[in-house]
Design a protein around this motif. Sequence first.
Motif, mmCIF file in Angstrom:
data_model
loop_
_atom_site.group_PDB
_atom_site.id
_atom_site.type_symbol
_atom_site.label_atom_id
_atom_site.label_comp_id
_atom_site.label_asym_id
_atom_site.label_seq_id
_atom_site.Cartn_x
_atom_site.Cartn_y
_atom_site.Cartn_z
ATOM 1 N N MET A 1 0.840 -1.191 0.000
ATOM 2 C CA MET A 1 0.000 0.000 0.000
ATOM 3 C C MET A 1 0.880 1.248 0.000
ATOM 4 S SD MET A 1 -1.693 2.622 1.808
ATOM 5 C CE MET A 1 -1.885 2.316 3.544
ATOM 6 N N ILE A 2 0.436 2.284 -0.713
ATOM 7 C CA ILE A 2 1.182 3.539 -0.829
ATOM 8 C C ILE A 2 0.429 4.636 -0.098
ATOM 9 C CG2 ILE A 2 2.083 5.277 -2.408
ATOM 10 C CD1 ILE A 2 2.258 3.098 -4.546
ATOM 11 N N SER A 3 1.149 5.416 0.686
ATOM 12 C CA SER A 3 0.592 6.596 1.340
ATOM 13 C C SER A 3 1.149 7.832 0.648
ATOM 14 C CB SER A 3 0.960 6.608 2.825
ATOM 15 O OG SER A 3 0.558 7.824 3.429
ATOM 16 N N PHE A 4 0.267 8.766 0.284
ATOM 17 C CA PHE A 4 0.692 9.985 -0.405
ATOM 18 C C PHE A 4 0.305 11.177 0.460
ATOM 19 C CE2 PHE A 4 1.369 13.215 -3.460
ATOM 20 C CZ PHE A 4 2.135 12.678 -4.487
ATOM 21 N N LEU A 5 1.325 11.941 0.905
ATOM 22 C CA LEU A 5 1.119 13.085 1.802
ATOM 23 C C LEU A 5 1.405 14.376 1.054
ATOM 24 C CD1 LEU A 5 2.982 11.694 4.949
ATOM 25 C CD2 LEU A 5 0.611 11.298 4.257
ATOM 26 N N GLY A 6 0.378 15.197 0.872
ATOM 27 C CA GLY A 6 0.535 16.469 0.172
ATOM 28 C C GLY A 6 -0.228 16.481 -1.138
ATOM 29 N N LEU A 7 -1.381 17.145 -1.144
ATOM 30 C CA LEU A 7 -2.245 17.144 -2.325
ATOM 31 C C LEU A 7 -2.407 18.546 -2.895
ATOM 32 C CD1 LEU A 7 -5.000 14.685 -1.038
ATOM 33 C CD2 LEU A 7 -3.037 14.166 -2.513
ATOM 34 N N GLY A 8 -1.265 19.209 -3.102
ATOM 35 C CA GLY A 8 -1.303 20.484 -3.814
ATOM 36 C C GLY A 8 -1.534 20.243 -5.294
ATOM 37 N N ARG A 9 -1.239 21.254 -6.120
ATOM 38 C CA ARG A 9 -1.498 21.122 -7.555
ATOM 39 C C ARG A 9 -0.764 19.919 -8.144
ATOM 40 N NH1 ARG A 9 -1.426 27.035 -7.534
ATOM 41 N NH2 ARG A 9 0.829 26.966 -7.784
ATOM 42 N N MET A 10 0.509 19.773 -7.810
ATOM 43 C CA MET A 10 1.284 18.641 -8.325
ATOM 44 C C MET A 10 0.912 17.341 -7.614
ATOM 45 S SD MET A 10 3.532 19.451 -10.762
ATOM 46 C CE MET A 10 4.949 18.359 -10.598
ATOM 47 N N GLY A 11 0.833 17.393 -6.298
ATOM 48 C CA GLY A 11 0.595 16.190 -5.522
ATOM 49 C C GLY A 11 -0.699 15.486 -5.876
ATOM 50 N N ALA A 12 -1.774 16.241 -6.065
ATOM 51 C CA ALA A 12 -3.055 15.632 -6.392
ATOM 52 C C ALA A 12 -2.990 14.888 -7.726
ATOM 53 C CB ALA A 12 -4.145 16.703 -6.437
ATOM 54 N N VAL A 27 -4.395 8.788 1.049
ATOM 55 C CA VAL A 27 -3.906 10.162 0.921
ATOM 56 C C VAL A 27 -4.216 10.952 2.184
ATOM 57 C CG1 VAL A 27 -4.144 10.159 -1.596
ATOM 58 C CG2 VAL A 27 -6.049 10.968 -0.181
ATOM 59 N N TRP A 28 -3.412 11.990 2.393
ATOM 60 C CA TRP A 28 -3.647 12.929 3.495
ATOM 61 C C TRP A 28 -3.090 14.276 3.101
ATOM 62 C CZ3 TRP A 28 -0.423 15.882 6.632
ATOM 63 C CH2 TRP A 28 -1.052 16.515 7.720
ATOM 64 N N ASN A 29 -3.802 15.333 3.486
ATOM 65 C CA ASN A 29 -3.361 16.698 3.220
ATOM 66 C C ASN A 29 -3.690 17.543 4.438
ATOM 67 O OD1 ASN A 29 -2.258 18.433 0.980
ATOM 68 N ND2 ASN A 29 -4.087 19.618 1.487
ATOM 69 N N ARG A 30 -2.860 18.518 4.731
ATOM 70 C CA ARG A 30 -3.113 19.348 5.912
ATOM 71 C C ARG A 30 -4.449 20.070 5.805
ATOM 72 N NH1 ARG A 30 2.458 22.556 6.384
ATOM 73 N NH2 ARG A 30 2.195 22.487 4.114
ATOM 74 N N THR A 31 -4.799 20.548 4.612
ATOM 75 C CA THR A 31 -6.146 21.036 4.339
ATOM 76 C C THR A 31 -6.893 19.883 3.683
ATOM 77 O OG1 THR A 31 -5.335 23.284 3.955
ATOM 78 C CG2 THR A 31 -7.530 22.746 3.114
ATOM 79 N N PRO A 32 -7.914 19.329 4.337
ATOM 80 C CA PRO A 32 -8.533 18.099 3.834
ATOM 81 C C PRO A 32 -8.926 18.169 2.356
ATOM 82 C CG PRO A 32 -9.386 18.631 6.007
ATOM 83 C CD PRO A 32 -8.538 19.797 5.586
ATOM 84 N N THR A 43 -5.451 11.634 9.716
ATOM 85 C CA THR A 43 -4.179 12.181 10.200
ATOM 86 C C THR A 43 -3.037 11.611 9.365
ATOM 87 O OG1 THR A 43 -3.738 10.407 11.790
ATOM 88 C CG2 THR A 43 -5.106 12.258 12.547
ATOM 89 N N ALA A 44 -1.893 12.270 9.448
ATOM 90 C CA ALA A 44 -0.715 11.778 8.734
ATOM 91 C C ALA A 44 -0.293 10.418 9.278
ATOM 92 C CB ALA A 44 0.424 12.783 8.851
#
Length: 403
Positions: A1-12, A27-32, A43-44
């Motif tokens: 399983m892969i966890s992806f932290l950070g869903l900004g323009r590139m991350g998403a 996935v997790w992002n500081r702003t949901p 949570t992260a």
Amino acid sequence: MISFLGLGRMGALMARRLVTAGHEVTVWNRTPREVEGAVSAATAAEAVAKADLVITMLADPVAVREVLSAAVPGLRPGTLVVEMSTVGPETVAGLRDLLPPGVGLVDAPVLGSLGPAADGTLTVLAGGHAGDLARCREVLSVFGRVRETGGPGSGAALKLAVMSALVPAQVLLAENLAYAAANGVDAGTLLDVLGQTPLAPLVERVRPAVESGPSRTAYSLGLAAKDLTLAAHTTQTLAAAAGDRLRGAVSAGLGDQDLTAVFAHVAAGRTASRVRKVNPASVPATNGYYSHATRVGDLLFVSGQAALDEEGRVVGEGDMTRQSEYVMEMLARILADQGCSFDDVTHIRTFVTDMSRLREYGAVRGRHFTGEPPASTTVEVSRLFVPGLLIEVEVVAAIPAAR
């Protein structure tokens, strides 16, 4: 399983690529935020709890450290963290110390922007130990071409070296266009001629922005300024000058726009007044080695103010509140001399000798900055330039055109 932290323009976009490739992704992002087909964690630490591979894609070193610190309680021995932000080799070395024993680390920043992130044609610059690189090679190939660069930190260093060439080249082109315009040369003519030189690919990339203005943000001007700051080195004189130019554009409110906004920024500045030195009579004279402020067009850069009277003696020695009040008064006088106030401040940088006394300073500052606060940086230093000083504050302000 892969966890992806950070869903900004590139991350998403990158997280979506993993889902499309058939990977199980949390996935997790500081702003949901959510990514279709991925599980969203609260949570992260929860996001990484079952992950074999954790990917981070964040804005800067501070964000990376904060997010990984929050994730550490959930990391299991044997997990591999792949840091894909642009943070530099020093930050990568610090992350190694942050992560628990038994957790691997690869630094793999990318070259390319939103389009390549969406269609999987990024260039991934991966640095790390051979075993760790082998573990993530197939996953990284989902994002584009993987270039393995060497040991830990090498990917991060190579990314900054590349950006230290590409970004200043755009700034230089912006300055040359402003020079041409000042001497009656048509911008299109200059671009046509440069298009017949080795600069042709860059010219064609920026031509739409020069002719019509920047479109959507693919690589923000603020991130470009951050990248050049991270790449600071004694050999980076041209990159440092380009960084200064970009930081001026950020202070002018262009940080969220695409890097190509620098063309309009430089063009607007070519007719601005030359640098003016500002030393109001209402503020104690300097020692002759600096001016209290410099003004370039409608930007005012105020030197660090400290609690020193006309004789160079410390005002309020040992008293953080008194020194803070004195500093704010000096800043107010300098700002007023140029027709502006604390409401016009775009950035404030504070140096204190004891962070535990920050609340005292904050109470004084809050009485002067009463509206939406400006951008701010606060750092603790071991000492200031005169014994007994507890605080020094500098600001950048945008002077309203009507004034």
